[in-house]
Design a protein around this motif. Structure first.
Motif, PDB file in Angstrom:
ATOM      1  N   SER A  34      30.847 -33.905 -26.136  1.00 55.07           N
ATOM      2  CA  SER A  34      29.493 -33.590 -26.604  1.00 55.07           C
ATOM      3  C   SER A  34      28.995 -32.215 -26.160  1.00 55.07           C
ATOM      4  CB  SER A  34      28.517 -34.664 -26.108  1.00 55.07           C
ATOM      5  OG  SER A  34      28.497 -34.718 -24.687  1.00 55.07           O
ATOM      6  N   LYS A  35      29.505 -31.697 -25.035  1.00 51.53           N
ATOM      7  CA  LYS A  35      29.008 -30.416 -24.518  1.00 51.53           C
ATOM      8  C   LYS A  35      30.100 -29.350 -24.437  1.00 51.53           C
ATOM      9  CE  LYS A  35      25.473 -32.681 -21.659  1.00 51.53           C
ATOM     10  NZ  LYS A  35      25.029 -32.921 -20.263  1.00 51.53           N
ATOM     11  N   GLY A  36      31.234 -29.679 -23.881  1.00 45.98           N
ATOM     12  CA  GLY A  36      32.337 -28.735 -23.814  1.00 45.98           C
ATOM     13  C   GLY A  36      32.314 -27.786 -22.637  1.00 45.98           C
TER      14      GLY A  36
ATOM     15  N   GLY B  64      32.111 -32.841 -20.896  1.00 47.81           N
ATOM     16  CA  GLY B  64      33.010 -31.701 -20.847  1.00 47.81           C
ATOM     17  C   GLY B  64      34.297 -32.027 -20.122  1.00 47.81           C
TER      18      GLY B  64
ATOM     19  N   ARG C 101      35.123 -29.551 -27.782  1.00 45.34           N
ATOM     20  CA  ARG C 101      33.727 -29.513 -28.233  1.00 45.34           C
ATOM     21  C   ARG C 101      33.670 -29.212 -29.735  1.00 45.34           C
ATOM     22  NH1 ARG C 101      29.854 -29.887 -30.450  1.00 45.34           N
ATOM     23  NH2 ARG C 101      27.745 -29.107 -30.018  1.00 45.34           N
TER      24      ARG C 101
END
Length: 276
Positions: free
Chosen positions: A72-74, A106, A66
């Motif tokens: 994009s989110k992790g 994620g 991330r």
């Protein structure tokens, strides 16, 4: 990276993770500057016994990707066979798809992944694998999958399907912690709960860990700390004025460790006797 270095043990795993971070960072810089980059698969296989840090490193990798802008989110979504496989035709694909949707952006961490393919016959695990492989192809830019489990079953799992072999080409083996490393982890857990291990309890702890106590009771630290909390509460009820002193210098004493270990060993012997 400081967090990675702060983990106890895992020397070989740390080197591999550090190397991977460097590789991903360089690839990202080349791409940002319009330079050609080779296709890089970030899906990984974590092998080793339970309690060797696999989930911890997976959680770290999700945050690293991330921070590097790879994901994009992790977030980390943890699941096992039960979270992917349903009992009827067609339902497994739906169930697996829902998990994949939660993991988008994620890391999807599948523990004991080999159980998806080791049942044979009309088992629906293969349907989960097929759904997983399609998602890994369709969303390769924003989904990382990490599969984990015992070493030999994981090797069979990866080689059971050409699709798995082509997508999982990065392997990390997690060796068992040494008794000394386990003792350090034990003391760290105690410290995070506001306790310290009494000096006379350290030799006992090392002997117990060297003898495999943790493998018989993965929740050893939790049980010891609960016992300590209970003893503190009982002492405070008897003598409220002593509670502040106990809180200022709390110790996990030899007697607590001895009591818990004796209970575990007794339970283990009873289980062995029943099997006979």
């Amino acid at each position: 990276r400081r967090e990675l270095e702060g983990y106890i043990g895992l020397a070989a795993v740390k080197r591999e993770v550090e190397s991977l971070i460097n590789l991903v960072s360089v690839q990202k810089l080349r791409k940002e500057n319009g330079l050609p980059v080779s296709e890089l698969s970030l899906h990984m296989v974590f092998s080793g016994n339970p309690g060797t840090g696999k989930t911890m490193i997976a959680r770290l990798m999700a945050r690293v990707y991330r921070c590097l802008g790879i994901l994009s989110k992790g977030q980390l979504v943890e699941v096992d066979r039960g979270g992917l496989v349903a009992g009827y035709v067609g339902q497994t694909a739906i169930k697996t798809g829902e998990v994949l949707q939660k993991a988008m952006g994620g890391v999807l961490f599948i523990d004991e992944a080999y159980t998806l393919t080791d049942r044979g016959g009309s088992d629906y695990g293969q349907e989960a694998v097929d759904t997983l492989l399609k998602a890994m192809e369709d969303h390769r830019e924003d989904l990382v999958v990490i599969v984990a489990g015992y070493t030999e079953p994981m090797e069979r799992f990866i080689h059971s399907n050409p699709g798995l072999e082509s997508r999982f080409n990065r392997f990390l083996h997690f060796p068992d912690y040494t008794a000394q490393e386990l003792a350090e982890i034990f003391e760290l857990r105690c410290k995070s709960s506001g306790y310290t291990l009494a000096n006379d309890a350290r030799p006992l702890l090392l002997r117990l860990l060297a003898g495999g106590l943790l493998s018989r009771c993965p929740g050893l630290v939790t049980r010891v700390l609960k016992k300590k909390d209970k003893r503190n509460a009982e002492n405070a009820a008897k003598n409220p004025d002593s509670f502040l002193t106990q809180t200022m210098e709390p110790k996990v004493e030899y007697s607590i460790l001895f009591t818990i270990s004796t209970m575990i060993c007794t339970t283990s012997r009873r289980l062995r006797d029943r099997r006979k």
